[in-house]
Structures are given as C-alpha cells and as structure tokens.
Design an enzyme around this catalytic site. Sequence first.
Site, PDB file in Angstrom:
ATOM      1  N   CYS A 133      -0.075  49.162 -14.079  1.00 54.20           N
ATOM      2  CA  CYS A 133       1.194  48.423 -14.094  1.00 54.20           C
ATOM      3  C   CYS A 133       1.153  47.353 -15.195  1.00 54.20           C
ATOM      4  CB  CYS A 133       1.439  47.782 -12.733  1.00 54.20           C
ATOM      5  SG  CYS A 133       2.843  46.664 -12.710  1.00 54.20           S
ATOM      6  N   LYS A 142      10.945   2.986   1.802  1.00 53.68           N
ATOM      7  CA  LYS A 142      10.958   4.436   1.587  1.00 53.68           C
ATOM      8  C   LYS A 142      11.531   4.795   0.215  1.00 53.68           C
ATOM      9  CE  LYS A 142      10.483   7.243   4.594  1.00 53.68           C
ATOM     10  NZ  LYS A 142      10.643   7.571   6.009  1.00 53.68           N
ATOM     11  N   CYS A 147       6.863  48.498 -12.797  1.00 53.14           N
ATOM     12  CA  CYS A 147       6.440  49.840 -13.192  1.00 53.14           C
ATOM     13  C   CYS A 147       7.124  50.943 -12.388  1.00 53.14           C
ATOM     14  CB  CYS A 147       4.921  49.977 -13.088  1.00 53.14           C
ATOM     15  SG  CYS A 147       4.334  49.998 -11.382  1.00 53.14           S
ATOM     16  N   TYR A 194      -6.873   2.270   6.531  1.00 57.94           N
ATOM     17  CA  TYR A 194      -6.155   1.042   6.165  1.00 57.94           C
ATOM     18  C   TYR A 194      -6.040   0.004   7.263  1.00 57.94           C
ATOM     19  CZ  TYR A 194      -2.488   3.856   8.350  1.00 57.94           C
ATOM     20  OH  TYR A 194      -1.785   4.652   9.211  1.00 57.94           O
ATOM     21  N   LYS A 227       2.465   4.538   1.341  1.00 56.67           N
ATOM     22  CA  LYS A 227       2.682   5.084   2.678  1.00 56.67           C
ATOM     23  C   LYS A 227       2.416   6.583   2.575  1.00 56.67           C
ATOM     24  CE  LYS A 227       6.026   5.364   6.431  1.00 56.67           C
ATOM     25  NZ  LYS A 227       5.790   6.786   6.639  1.00 56.67           N
ATOM     26  N   GLU A 232       0.847  -1.206   0.000  1.00 59.32           N
ATOM     27  CA  GLU A 232       0.000   0.000   0.000  1.00 59.32           C
ATOM     28  C   GLU A 232       0.871   1.240   0.000  1.00 59.32           C
ATOM     29  OE1 GLU A 232      -2.179   0.051   3.669  1.00 59.32           O
ATOM     30  OE2 GLU A 232      -2.573  -2.092   3.506  1.00 59.32           O
ATOM     31  N   ASP A 234       1.926  10.348   3.316  1.00 56.75           N
ATOM     32  CA  ASP A 234       2.604  11.289   4.193  1.00 56.75           C
ATOM     33  C   ASP A 234       1.576  12.266   4.766  1.00 56.75           C
ATOM     34  OD1 ASP A 234       4.654  12.425   5.536  1.00 56.75           O
ATOM     35  OD2 ASP A 234       5.474  13.526   3.830  1.00 56.75           O
ATOM     36  N   CYS A 237       1.720  46.148  -5.522  1.00 58.55           N
ATOM     37  CA  CYS A 237       1.835  47.276  -6.431  1.00 58.55           C
ATOM     38  C   CYS A 237       0.395  47.680  -6.709  1.00 58.55           C
ATOM     39  CB  CYS A 237       2.516  46.860  -7.729  1.00 58.55           C
ATOM     40  SG  CYS A 237       2.333  48.116  -9.001  1.00 58.55           S
ATOM     41  N   CYS A 281       7.808  48.830  -7.285  1.00 58.36           N
ATOM     42  CA  CYS A 281       7.422  47.693  -8.118  1.00 58.36           C
ATOM     43  C   CYS A 281       8.479  47.476  -9.202  1.00 58.36           C
ATOM     44  CB  CYS A 281       6.057  47.949  -8.758  1.00 58.36           C
ATOM     45  SG  CYS A 281       5.643  46.773 -10.040  1.00 58.36           S
TER      46      CYS A 281
HETATM   47  S1  IVH Z   1       0.591   0.666   8.735  1.00 62.05           S
HETATM   48  C1  IVH Z   1       0.829  -1.822  12.220  1.00 62.05           C
HETATM   49  N1  IVH Z   1      -0.067   1.671   6.413  1.00 62.05           N
HETATM   50  O1  IVH Z   1       3.242   5.789   8.384  1.00 62.05           O
HETATM   51  C2  IVH Z   1       0.443  -0.726  11.322  1.00 62.05           C
HETATM   52  N2  IVH Z   1       0.954   3.099   8.001  1.00 62.05           N
HETATM   53  O2  IVH Z   1       5.991   5.683   9.472  1.00 62.05           O
HETATM   54  C3  IVH Z   1       1.475   0.320  11.205  1.00 62.05           C
HETATM   55  N3  IVH Z   1       1.224   5.414   7.205  1.00 62.05           N
HETATM   56  O3  IVH Z   1       2.446   5.914  11.786  1.00 62.05           O
HETATM   57  C4  IVH Z   1       1.119   1.366  10.251  1.00 62.05           C
HETATM   58  N4  IVH Z   1       0.299   5.100   5.241  1.00 62.05           N
HETATM   59  O4  IVH Z   1       0.894   7.121  10.151  1.00 62.05           O
HETATM   60  C5  IVH Z   1       0.485   1.913   7.614  1.00 62.05           C
HETATM   61  N5  IVH Z   1      -0.747   2.398   4.321  1.00 62.05           N
HETATM   62  C6  IVH Z   1      -0.196   2.654   5.521  1.00 62.05           C
HETATM   63  C7  IVH Z   1       0.281   3.926   5.880  1.00 62.05           C
HETATM   64  C8  IVH Z   1       0.861   4.114   7.125  1.00 62.05           C
HETATM   65  C9  IVH Z   1       0.865   5.968   6.056  1.00 62.05           C
HETATM   66  C10 IVH Z   1       1.897   6.131   8.304  1.00 62.05           C
HETATM   67  C11 IVH Z   1       1.319   5.860   9.664  1.00 62.05           C
HETATM   68  C12 IVH Z   1       2.487   5.396  10.486  1.00 62.05           C
HETATM   69  C13 IVH Z   1       3.653   5.891   9.722  1.00 62.05           C
HETATM   70  C14 IVH Z   1       4.877   5.077  10.013  1.00 62.05           C
END
Ligand code: IVH
Length: 703
Positions: A465, A348, A445, A252, A114, A112, A116, A460, A442
Amino acid sequence: MTTLDRYNQLKQELHYHLYRYHVLDAPVISDAEYDRLMQELKAIEAEHPDWVTPDSPSQRIGAVVSEKFEKVRHPRPILSLANAFGAEEARAWYERIRKLDVRVETAKFVVEPKIDGLSVVLHYRQGVFVQGATRGDGEVGEEITANLRTVRALPLQIPVQPQPFSAFEHRSQQGQLSLFDTSAVAAMPALPDYLVVRGEVFITHRDFEALNRRLMEAGEKTYLNPRNTAAGSLRQLDPAVTASRPLTILVYQVVYAEQGAQSQLATEIPTSQWETLQWLKSLGFPVTEVARRFDTLDEAIAYVQSWENRRDDLGYEADGFVIKLDDLRLAEALGFVGKDPRGAIAYKFPAREVTTRLLDIEVEVGRTGVLTPRAVLEPVEIGGVVVRNATLHNFDYVAEKDIRIGDRVLVKRAGEVIPYVIGPVVEARDGTEHPYTPPIDCPACGQPVEHFEGEVAWYCVNAACPAQLVRNVEHFVSRNAMDIRGLGIRIVEQLIAAGLVRDVADLYFLTKEQLLCLEGFADKKAENLLTAIRASAGQPLNRLITALGMRGVGEVMAADLSRVYPDLEALSRATAEELQQIEGVGPNIAASIVDWFSRPANRALLQKLKSAGVWPVAGRESAHVSNQPLAGLTFVITGTLPTFSREQAKEFIERHGGKVTDSVSKKTDYLVLGEAPGSKLQKAQALGIPTLDEEGLRRLVQS
Ligand code: IVH
C-alpha cells in the site's frame, strides 16, 4: 560494609536517582547504571526477603487490590476552590475578604498553576509513604496506596537525601551542585512523625501523546485526554496497569502534621504558603517551579495574565492559576463557604473547547496500516490557533458517540495535544446530518480492510500500500530509528513516486545518478544523502528493530529484544512462547512479531538488508540507549559538516556520552572538521589533536 549496610545504601541511592530523574528532570546516571543498582538491590532482597519494606524502590509495583478500594477518612477536610473568571472577579473576591478581615489589606499572595489532574492525599509516617487516597467527597476518599506507589515522582521516603555515591562517585559532585542548599534546609522545620500532604496527579502533554502513539501503533484504543487517563489509571485495581501509565505529581499543601502526641499544624511547620512550598521541596517532594509570591493582588493578577497566552509552556494542562493568601493562619481564620476556602481563589482561563461544524470524515492510513478517522472541520479558532482537523480516535468512537457528518461538534484543543472531537451537540441537529459508515476498502490502495481479534483498529494489510510505504520509510529513517538525517518526508515521497524505493532496503541501493534525476537534487545534496544513508547501515540492532516497525514494538521493546537475540535471524526464529518470556511482551505483541517474520515480503526485505550490509549484531555495541561510546571524550566542532548541523552534531556527540566545547585546548580529544574550518584547525594542529570528519565521528560511535 555489611550486606545490610549495602542494602540500605542502595535503597537511598535508588530513591535519590528516581528523584533526580522524575522530580528534578536531571539524572546523573544512565538508565543502565540505574538498572544495575536495582538488580543488586533485588538480588539482596531475594536473599533476605524479611528486609523488604513497602518503601523499597523495588516495591513500586505491588499486588493487585482486592476487588474494590477501601475508604479513608481524611485527617482534615480536603477543600475545593471558588472560581474567578477574569480580573474583575478576582478583585471582587479580594474586596469580600478585605471586608471580613482588615489584615487582608497588607497580605501577600502566592500564585500557583491550577493543575487539571486528580487531587490526592498522601500520608507519611516517620518519613515513609504509608497511605494515599483520592479526594472523594472531601471527607472520605478511596485508598489507592498501591497505585500511588507506582508514580515515580512521588517519594516513598522523605526527606530524599543527597547521596554519597558508592558506585558513581565521579558523577556525584556534579549531581549535587545546586540541588540542596543546605543552609536553607537547616533553617527548615524538622520532619514531623506524621505528615499528610496534598497534591495533584496528572500526565504531561508530551507523555500523553507518546502514550497514545504507542497505543495507536499497537492497534489499541487511544485515550481522550490526559485528565481522564490519569483518573482512570489511579482507579485501576491492578497497580501494574497504573505503573504503565506515565503519571506524575506536584504537591502544594500540608493537610496535617503531628509530632509525638502533639497533634497540630501549630508552630513546627510553615505558616505561609510560600514557605510551605519551599519546605515541601526541601523534603524531596515535586513542587511547581512557577509559583511566585507578590505583595499586591494587582501583581498577582498580572502574573496570572502573563500565563494566559503561554499556558502550554507549562507542559501540562492547567485550567487556570490559583491565587492564595500567603498567610495560612489568616486564610484559616477567614473560614470557608461550603467547600471553598475564602483564603484562595481559582483564576480560571477560558476553556479551550468550541463548537463547529463537522464537514466530513477522512481516513488516514498509518505506518502499520491502521486506518484512523479524522474530522474535517469548518475552520474555527481555539485559543489563538485556527483548527481545521481533529482526531476522532477510531471508528468505534465515532459510532459510540453517534457522531454524524454535518453535526455541530464540540472540539477541544489543549496544549500541544492534537485537537479532538468531544462529541456532537445533539440539540443542534436539523435532520440534514447523516451517519458515517467506515470504509470497507483502504482509501489509498483499494484493498479490503481487516480487523484483528481483540483490537479496535481496522487495518490495511496490503504490504505494498503506497500510503503505508511512505509512513514506513518515514518511520525507518526517523531520529529514534535509523536516524538518517536529510531524508525528510518530501524526499521520501519523491523517491517512492519515482519508483526508486519500493521498500526500506532500496534506500541502500540508491545511486548518485538516480538521485540526480530527481527534482531539487544537485551533486552535493545527493552525496550528503548517500553518506547519511550509508552511515546508518552501522546503527545498532535495537534501532534496526525499531525501524522495521513491527506492530507493538517500540524503542523500549526493541532494546529488550536486542538484549536477548543477537541478530534478526535469531529473532526471526523465536516462537511466540519464547518471546513471551521477555518482560512486557504479551501474547498480542509476541503474535505480531511472529507474524511479521512469517510474511514472505518481510523475509525478502531482511535478505535485501543483509546483502546491503545492514545487519547489526548485538553485543558488538550495547543495545541500550545508555551505551555511551564517547564517554569521557571532549570534542570541538569547526566548519560546515555534510549532513549534521552544528546543533545536530553536538546533540549526536552528547547523546553518545561525549562533551562538546567551544575552543580547542589540551583537553580536547578530537576536532570534528567540516568544510571551511576556522582558526580552530591551526590550534588543533599545533597541539597535535587528531581530527575527524563527520563519517569518522559516526564510525567512532559504532566501533
Ligand atoms: S488549593 C485549600 N492549589 O483544583 C486548598 N488546588 O478546583 C484548596 N488544584 O480540588 C486547593 N492545582 O484538586 C490548590 N495549586 C493548586 C491546585 C489545586 C490544582 C485542584 C484541586 C482542587 C481543585 C479545585
């Protein structure tokens, strides 16, 4: 039907339409129809205040939280994730857990994104959203229920039901099509009495940019990045502020479930991550569409890698992907190290931050006259793109961060978001850097710049302008304003340089002879441009208000204003007090509107527009975007149109509620005819189907 029945039906429908809009991104009714349902609901609630419960769709924006957030203990620890940088580290993770449990050898993996964003924990009792919290330290978080309610994609009530439509039956069938596969839902576990799930709240790149554009136009501070904005928004004490931020969510994980007195995640709920995602989705939670399940780790890694170069296609910031053991019981049995469960790993992506030298700071003049500093960088590659410029937000930002010319600066480029300077690398200074002083005149102008009380921006204010004029005209003709096709920035610059356009009204007085004097203009091009300009004179009032570009007045506000004031004359007479009666109009915007109309140059502009016949009156055409004059009509397009491309014509028709098909049949209402039509014309004639040229099509929308 009793009023109470109708009330409950309305609640269900509104929940459903929010779900269609914010979760599925596939609305089946227009905004206006949605508003009507909401009004009906609110009217009933006004009569029967005792019926209102916190899960009513009208309760998304609740009361201000008393000065701080309460603490909430999570039912189970909210864990974090260990990181892997690259495939090798992901394989090392696998080796570690394989040695701990042989079942890992035959395990499946779910991958899945991750996201941010901010981790949140959502509590549902009897299917009603009753509490939401931040992750906090993993044991105890902060209660942010009222703020989470404002997140439209978050269901206030689960399962979200496919609705029997009362008011919009004709659309419901199409709406229900592929949505709920009832056979799959039937096999799903029942909803527990008490369910706690976890998700990530975030802001998409697109929404983030739109938000910043709006703030910039209003002369307010722009935000640094989507994540910080989402974080700040969730921790607002006033939910109305949170509601104004475009937050969304993906869910999730099931944290906890309880059935009757039985507290357990035991048998009633899915025991695999893959089924968990399906189940959450079937309940109406927003769930990522890009999760996949694989039989081997290598496949999982390959999938993650396939996203590395197209991570922007996600539409939101993901700092990697998570590889999870599909078997949740196995994952559980593996336990954790500190706060990191062994059953999953965050793969990552390389960070998209680099350092480079700040060569100079340039100042741009925007449409509203706002001056913005822009970094000129030693070219540097970030995630496959060479970056030469980055935003510095505003002059306060440059001062606060003490960014100096010659500094090494940290630059971030994420997604489609414009690259921005995070700050200087102070340790790298050698004394040759020099502080920056904002201009007092500015740069375009030469007139002195001004500052308004309560705003961070410098302006401005010279209406003449040239830099502003280009941006002004560009905005005036843009797609969401007067929508004059074929009038790109090059031509705008040409027209201004030739002295043919000194304000936007001049566009309507252009002659073919004048255009023919410009470089690159021949007969056809000149005619097409004039046709497009003329057609735009019939645009509705809300678009003209948008086009005039008053500070703080965007599309939505323009539509609201055009609902109250029938024309620009009426709007020009409105006082600041009156304007503030309109929802969303605060003292700053009201003052900006009044100020706009008080300026002699703008008054003259209005007279000129009026004399050119650019004087829409609201009511003749509904000001709302959902106005659909072509609803129920089917069009076929043939030949080359003067200003629309095929795609644009299709988009135009669809935007106004019509349908475009490929071939002429008895069901066709109009054939849109361009130059060198194909056999479709004969067929249409044979069937007696009327034809329209492009102008006729535009008129149809205006009539
Ligand atoms: S699973 C046991 N799934 O990433 C479950 N985390 O760096 C642990 N995060 O604190 C988390 N997308 O806030 C999981 N698809 C995803 C995620 C996810 C974002 C975040 C989550 C976690 C952080 C860890």
